[in-house]
Design a protein around this motif. Structure first.
Motif, short mmCIF file in Angstrom:
data_model
loop_
_atom_site.label_atom_id
_atom_site.label_comp_id
_atom_site.label_asym_id
_atom_site.label_seq_id
_atom_site.Cartn_x
_atom_site.Cartn_y
_atom_site.Cartn_z
N SER A 1 0.83 -1.21 0.00
CA SER A 1 0.00 0.00 0.00
C SER A 1 0.86 1.26 0.00
CB SER A 1 -0.94 0.00 1.21
OG SER A 1 -0.19 -0.06 2.42
N GLY A 2 1.97 1.22 0.74
CA GLY A 2 2.88 2.37 0.75
C GLY A 2 3.53 2.60 -0.60
N LEU A 3 3.90 1.51 -1.27
CA LEU A 3 4.51 1.63 -2.59
C LEU A 3 3.52 2.14 -3.61
CD1 LEU A 3 6.62 -1.67 -2.60
CD2 LEU A 3 7.50 0.66 -2.53
N LEU A 4 2.27 1.72 -3.51
CA LEU A 4 1.23 2.23 -4.42
C LEU A 4 1.07 3.74 -4.23
CD1 LEU A 4 -1.45 -0.59 -4.12
CD2 LEU A 4 -0.10 -0.04 -6.15
N ALA A 5 1.12 4.17 -2.98
CA ALA A 5 0.98 5.61 -2.69
C ALA A 5 2.16 6.41 -3.23
CB ALA A 5 0.86 5.81 -1.18
N ARG A 6 3.30 5.74 -3.44
CA ARG A 6 4.48 6.44 -3.94
C ARG A 6 4.54 6.48 -5.46
NH1 ARG A 6 5.69 4.40 0.94
NH2 ARG A 6 7.09 5.56 2.32
N GLY A 7 3.53 5.90 -6.12
CA GLY A 7 3.45 6.07 -7.57
C GLY A 7 3.40 4.81 -8.40
N PHE A 8 3.53 3.64 -7.78
CA PHE A 8 3.43 2.39 -8.55
C PHE A 8 1.98 2.13 -8.93
CE2 PHE A 8 7.48 1.72 -6.41
CZ PHE A 8 8.24 1.15 -7.42
N THR A 9 1.79 1.56 -10.11
CA THR A 9 0.45 1.18 -10.56
C THR A 9 0.09 -0.21 -10.08
OG1 THR A 9 0.82 2.47 -12.58
CG2 THR A 9 -1.05 0.96 -12.58
N ASP A 10 1.07 -1.11 -10.12
CA ASP A 10 0.84 -2.50 -9.72
C ASP A 10 2.19 -3.17 -9.55
OD1 ASP A 10 -0.43 -4.98 -9.18
OD2 ASP A 10 -2.09 -4.41 -10.51
N PHE A 11 2.18 -4.49 -9.29
CA PHE A 11 3.42 -5.21 -9.06
C PHE A 11 3.37 -6.59 -9.72
CE2 PHE A 11 2.56 -2.38 -5.56
CZ PHE A 11 3.74 -1.64 -5.49
N LEU A 12 4.54 -7.09 -10.09
CA LEU A 12 4.68 -8.43 -10.66
C LEU A 12 5.88 -9.12 -10.03
CD1 LEU A 12 4.05 -7.83 -14.48
CD2 LEU A 12 2.63 -9.19 -12.94
N GLU A 13 5.79 -10.44 -9.93
CA GLU A 13 6.93 -11.22 -9.45
C GLU A 13 7.95 -11.43 -10.56
OE1 GLU A 13 5.68 -14.89 -7.78
OE2 GLU A 13 4.53 -13.98 -6.15
N LYS A 14 9.22 -11.49 -10.18
CA LYS A 14 10.29 -11.83 -11.12
C LYS A 14 10.52 -13.33 -11.05
CE LYS A 14 13.99 -9.26 -10.83
NZ LYS A 14 15.09 -8.47 -10.26
N PRO A 15 10.93 -13.95 -12.18
CA PRO A 15 11.14 -13.36 -13.49
C PRO A 15 9.83 -13.00 -14.19
CG PRO A 15 11.43 -15.72 -13.64
CD PRO A 15 11.25 -15.40 -12.18
N LEU A 16 9.89 -11.99 -15.04
CA LEU A 16 8.73 -11.50 -15.77
C LEU A 16 8.16 -12.56 -16.68
CD1 LEU A 16 7.02 -8.94 -16.54
CD2 LEU A 16 8.67 -8.61 -18.40
N THR A 17 6.83 -12.66 -16.73
CA THR A 17 6.15 -13.52 -17.70
C THR A 17 5.13 -12.69 -18.46
OG1 THR A 17 4.31 -14.20 -16.26
CG2 THR A 17 6.37 -15.48 -16.10
N MET A 18 4.88 -13.06 -19.71
CA MET A 18 3.89 -12.34 -20.50
C MET A 18 2.50 -12.54 -19.92
SD MET A 18 4.78 -10.36 -22.95
CE MET A 18 3.41 -10.30 -24.09
N LYS A 19 2.23 -13.73 -19.37
CA LYS A 19 0.92 -14.00 -18.79
C LYS A 19 0.65 -13.05 -17.62
CE LYS A 19 -1.88 -17.64 -16.66
NZ LYS A 19 -1.90 -19.04 -16.20
N GLY A 20 1.65 -12.91 -16.74
CA GLY A 20 1.49 -12.01 -15.61
C GLY A 20 1.30 -10.57 -16.05
#
Length: 248
Positions: A217-236
């Motif tokens: 929630s704090g990171l969202l307030a600082r400007g992030f739209t959303d989050f994904l786990e690494k490694p990146l996948t196209m599905k995610g």
């Protein structure tokens, strides 16, 4: 199973398959590159040292094979990677996995006629994402991201938050994939700085291999739209973009 469900299942299976192939392939290519850079010099140093020569194989053909093998591995893995990218793009396009590729006139006509279904409409809204900045200090994650994204988008890379800010001063990006943990300037600091000078419509997705917990929630307030786990996948990524498109 309906045709739509079948296509969805096939696209998920194809996405999983290509991701499972691409990740170890890129790791193998990186390690083969390290061998190609350092093994010849190591063998030369051993050969020139009277005290260490006994560590080398006695057969010169084996030594020649050791010297040439890394370059051959890198070349072969590069060919395989290019073929995998082409096959992935073709199969995922045929499975209608993600409408990031240019759409034909029929699709445009369907929009005007109001006959396009909701899922296609959501995908079309994400077509506005054309330029992506991937920010990560680890080469392997930049390689994985580039392999997945380059067939569909214009992708640039940055190794830390400071470089990301410089890139964004020179060019507009529709989507920024921001690693949270980096040297020099981490993802949180870079995102706060970027939000002061880039469009609010720019999507910034945080990338992390660690659980966010109460920090989200704090990171969202600082400007992030959303989050994904690494490694990146196209599905995610496509799941996040579809959710964003529905609420845009």
């Amino acid at each position: 199973m309906t045709d739509k469900s079948k296509n969805h299942y096939e696209s998920d299976s194809a996405e999983t398959l290509f991701h499972d192939i691409a990740t170890p392939l890129l790791v193998a290519k990186m390690k083969a590159g390290l061998l190609a850079s350092y093994l010849p010099q190591l063998i030369k140093s051993l050969a020139e040292s009277p005290d260490l020569q006994h560590l080398l194989p006695g057969d010169k053909k084996v030594i020649e094979a050791l010297l040439s093998a890394p370059e051959i591995m890198v070349s072969n893995l590069d060919v395989v990677q290019k073929k995998i990218n082409l096959l992935s793009e073709s199969v995922l396009h045929q499975a209608n996995n993600f409408s990031a590729c240019p759409l034909g006139d029929n699709a445009t006509a369907n929009i005007h006629n109001g006959s396009m279904d909701a899922s296609t409409s959501a995908a079309l809204r994400t077509v506005s994402i054309k330029t992506i900045l991937l920010v990560d200090d680890e080469v392997v994650h930049r390689d994985i991201g580039g392999s997945l994204l380059s067939p569909h988008y214009q992708v640039d890379f940055a190794e830390n938050g400071l470089e990301a800010i410089r890139k964004c001063e020179q060019k507009h990006y529709d989507l920024i994939l921001m690693d949270l943990h980096m040297p020099k300037m981490n993802g949180e600091q870079a995102t706060m700085a970027l939000r002061a000078c880039i469009s609010n419509e720019t999507i910034i997705i945080g990338l992390t291999s660690l659980p966010l917990g109460a920090n989200q929630s704090g990171l969202l307030a600082r400007g992030f739209t959303d989050f994904l786990e690494k490694p990146l996948t196209m599905k995610g990524l496509q799941n996040v973009l579809r959710a964003y498109a529905r609420h845009a």
